[in-house]
Motif scaffolding. Structure first.
Motif, PDB file in Angstrom:
ATOM      1  N   UNK A 136       0.832  -1.506  -0.483  1.00 48.60           N
ATOM      2  CA  UNK A 136      -0.448  -0.054  -0.125  1.00 48.60           C
ATOM      3  C   UNK A 136       0.412   1.017   0.431  1.00 48.60           C
ATOM      4  N   UNK A 137       2.116   1.017   0.640  1.00 48.76           N
ATOM      5  CA  UNK A 137       2.534   2.603   1.005  1.00 48.76           C
ATOM      6  C   UNK A 137       2.779   3.009  -0.802  1.00 48.76           C
ATOM      7  N   UNK A 138       4.169   1.697  -1.374  1.00 48.39           N
ATOM      8  CA  UNK A 138       4.613   1.647  -2.817  1.00 48.39           C
ATOM      9  C   UNK A 138       3.618   2.275  -3.545  1.00 48.39           C
ATOM     10  N   UNK A 139       2.220   2.053  -3.635  1.00 45.68           N
ATOM     11  CA  UNK A 139       1.799   2.797  -4.238  1.00 45.68           C
ATOM     12  C   UNK A 139       0.697   4.037  -3.917  1.00 45.68           C
ATOM     13  N   UNK A 140       1.310   4.462  -2.749  1.00 41.33           N
ATOM     14  CA  UNK A 140       0.542   6.185  -2.165  1.00 41.33           C
ATOM     15  C   UNK A 140      -0.348   5.823  -1.972  1.00 41.33           C
ATOM     16  N   UNK A 141      -0.948   4.492  -0.878  1.00 42.67           N
ATOM     17  CA  UNK A 141      -2.524   4.950  -0.889  1.00 42.67           C
ATOM     18  C   UNK A 141      -2.732   4.092   0.796  1.00 42.67           C
ATOM     19  N   UNK A 142      -3.290   5.637   1.650  1.00 41.40           N
ATOM     20  CA  UNK A 142      -3.015   6.183   2.986  1.00 41.40           C
ATOM     21  C   UNK A 142      -3.518   5.028   3.226  1.00 41.40           C
ATOM     22  N   UNK A 143      -3.656   4.123   4.461  1.00 41.38           N
ATOM     23  CA  UNK A 143      -4.795   3.793   5.023  1.00 41.38           C
ATOM     24  C   UNK A 143      -4.810   3.405   6.766  1.00 41.38           C
ATOM     25  N   UNK A 144      -4.986   2.858   7.375  1.00 42.88           N
ATOM     26  CA  UNK A 144      -5.926   2.258   8.885  1.00 42.88           C
ATOM     27  C   UNK A 144      -5.223   0.795   8.955  1.00 42.88           C
ATOM     28  N   UNK A 145      -4.271   0.433   9.672  1.00 40.17           N
ATOM     29  CA  UNK A 145      -4.228  -1.067  10.088  1.00 40.17           C
ATOM     30  C   UNK A 145      -5.344  -1.501  11.033  1.00 40.17           C
ATOM     31  N   UNK A 146      -5.832  -2.500  10.669  1.00 33.28           N
ATOM     32  CA  UNK A 146      -6.992  -2.850  11.104  1.00 33.28           C
ATOM     33  C   UNK A 146      -7.249  -4.410  12.003  1.00 33.28           C
ATOM     34  N   UNK A 147      -7.815  -4.133  13.635  1.00 33.33           N
ATOM     35  CA  UNK A 147      -7.543  -6.088  13.872  1.00 33.33           C
ATOM     36  C   UNK A 147      -9.208  -6.094  13.517  1.00 33.33           C
ATOM     37  N   UNK A 148      -9.582  -7.072  12.328  1.00 31.91           N
ATOM     38  CA  UNK A 148     -11.762  -7.610  12.501  1.00 31.91           C
ATOM     39  C   UNK A 148     -11.585  -9.016  12.968  1.00 31.91           C
ATOM     40  N   UNK A 149     -11.095  -9.151  14.227  1.00 28.36           N
ATOM     41  CA  UNK A 149     -11.234 -10.800  14.211  1.00 28.36           C
ATOM     42  C   UNK A 149     -11.829 -10.525  16.307  1.00 28.36           C
ATOM     43  N   UNK A 150     -11.699  -9.158  16.649  1.00 29.24           N
ATOM     44  CA  UNK A 150     -12.127  -8.634  17.930  1.00 29.24           C
ATOM     45  C   UNK A 150     -12.708  -7.245  17.567  1.00 29.24           C
ATOM     46  N   UNK A 151     -14.053  -6.394  18.791  1.00 27.44           N
ATOM     47  CA  UNK A 151     -14.215  -5.611  18.533  1.00 27.44           C
ATOM     48  C   UNK A 151     -14.412  -5.135  20.031  1.00 27.44           C
ATOM     49  N   UNK A 152     -12.782  -4.501  20.675  1.00 28.59           N
ATOM     50  CA  UNK A 152     -13.134  -4.436  21.885  1.00 28.59           C
ATOM     51  C   UNK A 152     -13.945  -2.670  22.379  1.00 28.59           C
ATOM     52  N   UNK A 153     -14.906  -2.933  23.123  1.00 33.87           N
ATOM     53  CA  UNK A 153     -15.270  -1.342  23.834  1.00 33.87           C
ATOM     54  C   UNK A 153     -14.042  -0.420  24.100  1.00 33.87           C
ATOM     55  N   UNK A 154     -13.069  -0.849  24.354  1.00 40.54           N
ATOM     56  CA  UNK A 154     -12.558   0.172  24.984  1.00 40.54           C
ATOM     57  C   UNK A 154     -11.051   1.180  23.841  1.00 40.54           C
ATOM     58  N   UNK A 155     -11.138   0.069  22.792  1.00 40.61           N
ATOM     59  CA  UNK A 155     -10.759   0.765  21.315  1.00 40.61           C
ATOM     60  C   UNK A 155     -11.336   1.826  20.281  1.00 40.61           C
ATOM     61  N   UNK A 156     -10.397   1.678  19.578  1.00 44.86           N
ATOM     62  CA  UNK A 156     -10.318   2.676  18.156  1.00 44.86           C
ATOM     63  C   UNK A 156     -11.235   1.797  17.182  1.00 44.86           C
ATOM     64  N   UNK A 157     -12.343   2.065  17.165  1.00 45.50           N
ATOM     65  CA  UNK A 157     -13.266   1.292  16.301  1.00 45.50           C
ATOM     66  C   UNK A 157     -13.653   1.583  14.515  1.00 45.50           C
ATOM     67  N   UNK A 158     -14.070   0.986  13.939  1.00 48.02           N
ATOM     68  CA  UNK A 158     -14.429   1.870  12.646  1.00 48.02           C
ATOM     69  C   UNK A 158     -15.306   1.045  11.919  1.00 48.02           C
ATOM     70  N   UNK A 159     -15.840   2.114  11.191  1.00 51.32           N
ATOM     71  CA  UNK A 159     -16.872   1.813   9.917  1.00 51.32           C
ATOM     72  C   UNK A 159     -16.408   2.021   8.564  1.00 51.32           C
ATOM     73  N   UNK A 160     -16.627   1.593   7.540  1.00 43.55           N
ATOM     74  CA  UNK A 160     -16.223   1.116   6.255  1.00 43.55           C
ATOM     75  C   UNK A 160     -17.948   1.838   5.078  1.00 43.55           C
TER      76      UNK A 160
END
Length: 380
Positions: A115-139
């Motif tokens: 992604x870096x080589x193709x200049x694509x901005x990103x946020x790395x995410x973990x989809x195996x868990x969604x804890x209440x106190x963590x930073x979460x995302x929608x798409x």
């Protein structure tokens, strides 16, 4: 591109009297050491910039070859302002940044580099868990729409590794400047997505090991691969056995071979199971048996190996005829460099470091382990 590691915070939840990135893991490496080693596997360490604050000298002394940015308001501000301090230095550069309290598999960076080589901005995410106190995302339409701890029905968690293209930097700086002192940098990203049309892709790294170290129990977490193996019944953690060997309690875990028994190339022995030893216990046992120089090569320490967590170790002893006179070996007139490096340590650690140095380097360098004996003759 520049790489920014945010390491200014106090890390009060661990309760250490030193910066959290210097916290030792069970492989005796600090969080920061693991981070910089993993980064150097893919990128040049000259690209790394550490934002420091709390007891900054301890980090700077531990990693003297890195570039530093000082957030003097570390006790009053959050990650948005720490990131701003560094990003403003590199207005023309793309930025890969990460929190300074994450331990991750270096293979994550291999995936993200595409992604870096193709200049694509990103946020790395973990989809195996969604804890209440963590930073979460929608798409929406394949890109991140919402990004915060307050997100409802999140698809996963942001792990703290992010990249932004140089084309976005100026507007991103503006959004960071707008953040309040106690805001996380995700606030600036979310605002830029909403108001500036930033396209930020979520990159799923759930199949790799990536742990944020906040509490003591985080230091003991298994890898995602091991967790999957536990859930599949490969590891019998309900019946851990303990054996006393040379005064050291050695814990063993039964591993069930399962489907592997049907493989044509299976070579695990005649039984349907084997016993695996805890890494920490094995290292303690080696030390108790007199192995003073113990080294684990970086690329042979594989927490996420497909067959189970494993590592290779090289251990050596000091022969009886080469017992070391520590006072002599660390004498400032004999080895001033070693005296400066180890002379100030407590006696037990001082002795251990001296022996380890002699075995690993001193003998080859021609250093003497003991004071030379002189033969006196009486002349009449």
């Amino acid at each position: 591109m520049k790489i920014i590691i945010l390491a200014a915070g106090i890390g009060s939840r661990l309760g250490n009297p030193f910066p959290k990135p210097l916290t030792k893991l069970n492989n005796n490496k600090s969080i920061m050491q693991m981070m910089t080693e993993n980064i150097s596997y893919i990128f040049d360490t000259d690209m790394i910039n550490l934002v420091v604050g709390f007891k900054k000298d301890l980090i700077m002394e531990s990693f003297p070859n890195l570039t530093y940015v000082y957030n003097q308001y570390f006790d009053q501000t959050n990650t948005a302002k720490s990131l701003l301090k560094a990003v403003k230095k590199y207005r023309k550069e793309s930025i890969l940044w990460m929190n300074g309290d994450i331990v991750f598999d270096k293979n994550i960076l291999i995936r993200l580099k595409e992604y870096i080589d193709n200049d694509i901005s990103f946020v790395a995410v973990n989809t195996s868990k969604v804890a209440e106190e963590e930073v979460k995302y929608t798409v929406k339409d394949g890109s991140i729409k919402k990004l915060s701890k307050e997100v409802e029905n999140g698809l996963g968690e942001a792990v703290g590794i992010n990249f932004i293209s140089a084309t976005y930097i100026e507007k991103f700086i503006k959004r960071l400047e707008e953040c309040r002192d106690n805001d996380y940098f995700e606030k600036a990203l979310e605002t830029a997505i909403e108001k500036d049309g930033f396209i930020i892709k979520p990159v799923d790294i759930s199949d790799f090991n990536c742990i944020e170290i906040d509490f003591e129990e985080d230091l003991k977490k298994w890898s995602p691969m091991a967790t999957k193996q536990i859930n599949a019944g490969k590891w019998d953690l309900e019946n851990i056995e303990t054996h006393n060997v040379n005064g050291i309690n050695i814990r063993t875990v039964r591993q069930n071979y399962g489907k592997a028994l049907g493989w044509g190339g299976f070579c695990g022995g005649n039984e349907t199971f084997s016993y695996w030893v805890f890494k920490q216990d094995l290292l303690k046992l080696l030390k108790s048996l007199g192995f003073v120089n113990i080294r684990i090569p970086l690329y042979f320490d594989q927490v996420d190996h497909q067959h189970g967590p494993c590592f290779a170790v090289l251990a050596s002893k000091v022969p009886n005829h080469e017992k070391i006179d520590v006072d002599y070996y660390l004498d400032p007139e004999i080895n001033p460099d070693l005296h400066e490096e180890f002379g100030h340590l407590p006696s037990i650690e001082r002795e251990s470091k001296a022996i380890e140095h002699f075995v690993a380097l001193g003998r080859e360098e021609g250093r003497l382990s003991n004071r030379p004996t002189t033969n006196k003759t009486n002349k009449k």
